[in-house]
Design a protein around this motif. Structure first.
Motif, short mmCIF file in Angstrom:
data_model
loop_
_atom_site.label_atom_id
_atom_site.label_comp_id
_atom_site.label_asym_id
_atom_site.label_seq_id
_atom_site.Cartn_x
_atom_site.Cartn_y
_atom_site.Cartn_z
N ASP A 151 18.98 13.49 -20.01
CA ASP A 151 17.98 14.50 -20.31
C ASP A 151 17.56 14.54 -21.77
N GLN B 11 12.88 20.77 -18.50
CA GLN B 11 13.84 19.76 -18.03
C GLN B 11 13.45 19.27 -16.63
N LEU B 12 13.05 20.18 -15.77
CA LEU B 12 12.66 19.82 -14.40
C LEU B 12 11.46 18.89 -14.39
N ASN C 164 12.26 15.34 -15.87
CA ASN C 164 13.01 14.45 -14.98
C ASN C 164 12.16 13.96 -13.82
N LEU C 165 11.28 14.82 -13.29
CA LEU C 165 10.39 14.37 -12.22
C LEU C 165 9.40 13.32 -12.73
N ASN D 256 11.28 10.10 -13.21
CA ASN D 256 11.56 9.50 -11.91
C ASN D 256 10.33 8.75 -11.39
N LEU E 274 17.37 13.44 -10.69
CA LEU E 274 17.07 14.36 -9.60
C LEU E 274 18.20 15.36 -9.38
N SER F 167 19.73 16.70 -11.83
CA SER F 167 19.39 17.71 -12.82
C SER F 167 18.26 18.61 -12.31
N VAL F 168 17.29 18.03 -11.59
CA VAL F 168 16.20 18.81 -11.00
C VAL F 168 16.76 19.86 -10.04
N LEU G 274 13.53 23.63 -2.72
CA LEU G 274 12.97 22.29 -2.95
C LEU G 274 12.87 21.56 -1.62
N ILE H 106 8.22 22.61 -4.91
CA ILE H 106 9.14 23.64 -5.40
C ILE H 106 8.54 24.99 -5.05
#
Length: 677
Positions: free
Chosen positions: A485, A580-581, A584-585, A588, A643, A645-646, A657, A670
């Protein structure tokens, strides 16, 4: 021969003629008059001085005389002749030419020519010649500077290159730019200069060669404000100077290399002979930038090595079976990784209310002897332990509550590990710890705290034969999440810093500061996760769109495309966790969809949340099910730590989710349980 300009060219009034002639003779620019067939009828004194010809040698001749004397190349004269013909035929009214004169002086001139009509109707061509050598040199220097910066950026952006490979390329570029044969990066420690990387064939300027600082050119650089340039080192230093006697360098330019706030060494270029000119301000600025680049790359390499090393330490901590073993691993491996040789770990004994040393480095024992047991209130270390906060003392002589006022230790950092104990690192010089040291110890503390917690739980469950596999996996997960992260804001800081150095615009330095602030916030959040505090703690109402934009700015994929709905509305969330969400998405999508992936962010149809979708390869049914069930199982076999972390962020907010089946790409929905108004 009368070499004054024809009166008809200046007007028939004798008084005006004399006045104009005086003006023309006085101007610094060269002036000439030629007939339409190219015969020179007048030149002023400035033109004679510029060309080195006497007036009588030019008047009555053509400018081919300059070609015959090799003052002007034939190609340049051909261009000039073409322009004269075009003027004579009326195709153009005036023209400006720029070309070089003099093979030795390498002067550059602007020649402006135009057709003039006398009062009697006779036509002449009048030319004005201006020396623009300095202007052209500055322009060329600016071009070279831009070329250097472009090459520097390109090399810095090549992640596949090691620092060693980058340094050698940058040194070679600097040598070419300055036209000097030697380039070298030094490291300075304990009054010794060691060559780390070098180009050129000087036998003493090769990797691993070293010399005392008093015998080095770099001693001047170290003592300066940042950069030293010597056109003639023998004259400036003297033939009996120890550095000149040892290295025999005729010219030298070097700049400091700082890693954080600490001196690393110098970045230098030199030659065995003196230089025919002083180092220009542009050249000095380029060398200063190269030194800053070296410091930045070394700092980034140091931080990345520590992140990788922390992951390795976490594996060792996973295998620890006692608190003492955790402490020994922390002191031996952690302090070796961070290059902090004077360190120890004190365990808190709740029964006796004391801090008892259970592990210390050999260097700590050598300097201060065996570590004492601290009763409550005995030492500064209790302030950190009781507050749960890291305490950094830059100079222990300024601390009246120091345990031993006569201690040879000058600076210390105390890092509490929950209520389990405390790590202490010290140094014999003041202000020895920089920000990377502090943040590295903060990350290590999280691993140690989790490891000790796992050990104690394992001990509690040992009688019942239960394992703490889940806690151990959380420790490894946390180490991976920290490394994963932090890459988003770290990548952003790197990119904005490179732009800021190139443009020197404050807005980019502000973006660097913003990225570093995000890193600090992420570290705090991840530390909370590591301690089991997984709920969102700072929930406020935010506009979604700016957070999406900031998260995308940290994505290192210039070829990727982000598409965002015009209005994403508001959301109640913890800003750092939401960033952060999205980060990370986005990462990804890039990792699975490639650098040219298209990512879309929009509101759900029922307006109860939002989605993130891409046009990449998507997920199989098995993986989609795994992702949706992760909150219950904490096990994910094939999609990665990002993911996980998501899921942490979604659960921390109490959201839902889903990963629906799509014809192309991946889509994450979400549901926040509230309308995004």
């Amino acid at each position: 021969m009368d070499t004054a300009p024809d009166n008809g060219a200046l007007g028939d009034n004798k008084e005006n003629t004399n006045r104009y002639r005086s003006i023309i003779e006085a101007v610094r620019d060269g002036v000439f008059v030629v007939t339409l067939d190219g015969t020179i009828t007048y030149v002023n004194e400035s033109l004679c001085s510029l060309t080195g010809f006497e007036r009588n040698d030019l008047v009555g001749e053509t400018f081919e005389t300059l070609v015959e004397s090799e003052l002007v190349h034939s190609e340049e004269f051909d261009r000039f002749g073409t322009v004269i013909n075009n003027l004579a035929e009326g195709e153009i009214q005036d023209e400006i030419l720029t070309f070089g004169i003099g093979q030795e002086t390498k002067q550059m001139v602007d020649v402006r020519v135009s057709k003039q009509i006398r009062d009697d109707g006779t036509e002449d061509i009048v030319g004005v010649v201006r020396d623009v050598t300095e202007r052209e040199r500055r322009a060329r220097a600016a071009e070279q500077k831009q070329e250097i910066l472009a090459k520097l950026y390109q090399i810095g952006a090549e992640d596949v290159l090691t620092f060693e490979e980058k340094a050698e390329r940058i040194l070679a570029i600097g040598c070419e730019y300055l036209d000097l044969p030697y380039g070298f990066l030094t490291k300075v420690e304990e009054d010794v200069q060691e060559i780390v990387h070098a180009v050129g064939d000087h036998k003493l300027l090769q990797p691993d060669e070293s010399a005392p600082m008093e015998q080095s050119y770099c001693r001047k650089t170290i003592k300066s404000d940042g950069l030293v340039g010597m056109q003639d080192a023998r004259e400036e230093l003297g033939e009996d100077d120890p550095a000149y006697e040892l290295f025999e360098l005729g010219c030298y330019i070097g700049t400091k290399v700082m890693v954080g706030e600490n001196l690393y060494g110098t970045f230098c270029f030199a030659a065995p002979h003196d230089r025919d000119r002083q180092f220009t301000s542009g050249e000095r600025e380029v060398i200063r930038l190269l030194g800053q680049w070296a410091g930045y790359e070394l700092e980034r390499q140091r931080f990345e090595e520590r992140l990788e090393g922390l992951h390795g330490i976490s594996q060792q901590l996973l295998a620890a079976e006692t608190t003492t073993e955790v402490a020994e691993i922390t002191v031996e491996m952690g302090m070796d990784l961070f290059d902090l040789p004077v360190s120890a770990f004190w365990e808190y004994d709740a029964n006796e209310d004391v801090l008892r040393a259970v592990a210390e480095t050999d260097e700590a024992v050598r300097i201060v002897g065996d570590a004492p047991t601290f009763e409550r209130g005995d030492a500064l270390i209790w302030e950190s332990f009781d507050s749960g906060e890291i305490r950094h003392y830059e100079d222990m002589t300024e601390q009246p509550r120091a345990y031993n006022p006569e201690t040879p230790l000058r600076s210390e950092v105390h890092v509490p590990c929950g209520k389990h104990g405390i790590i202490s690192s010290s140094a014999t010089e003041p202000r020895a710890f920089d920000e990377i040291d502090i943040e590295s110890l903060r990350l290590l503390e999280a691993l140690v705290t989790e490891a000790i917690t796992a050990v104690k739980r394992e001990q509690q469950l040992a009688e019942r034969g239960e394992a703490l596999q889940r806690q151990n996996e959380r420790l490894e997960e946390f180490a991976d999440v920290v490394a994963h992260d932090l890459r988003n804001p770290l990548t952003g800081a790197v990119g904005f810093l490179e732009i800021a150095r190139k443009t020197n615009e404050s807005q980019h330095f502000e973006r660097v500061e913003q990225s570093l602030d995000r890193m600090e916030e992420l570290i705090d959040e991840l530390l909370m996760i590591a301690r089991g505090e997984r709920q969102a703690t700072n929930v406020q109402t935010y506009q979604i769109q700016p957070i999406v934009a900031e998260a995308w700015s940290y994505t290192d994929a210039p070829g990727a495309t982000l598409s965002v709905d015009d209005s994403l509305g508001e959301i109640r969330a913890d800003e750092t966790r939401l960033l952060q969400l999205f980060g990370n998405l986005f990462r990804n999508s890039v990792e699975h969809g490639g650098d040219d992936v298209t990512v879309e962010v929009g509101l759900l149809a029922d307006d109860t949340g939002f989605y993130v979708a891409d046009d990449g390869p998507g997920f199989s049914e098995e993986i989609r099910t795994e992702i949706e069930e992760l909150g219950e199982t904490d096990e994910l076999s094939g999609t990665g730590i990002g993911l996980m972390s998501v899921i942490d962020v979604v659960e921390a907010h109490g959201w839902g989710l889903t990963v629906p089946d799509t014809e192309q790409g991946a889509r994450f929905e979400i549901r926040t349980g509230e309308q995004s108004g």
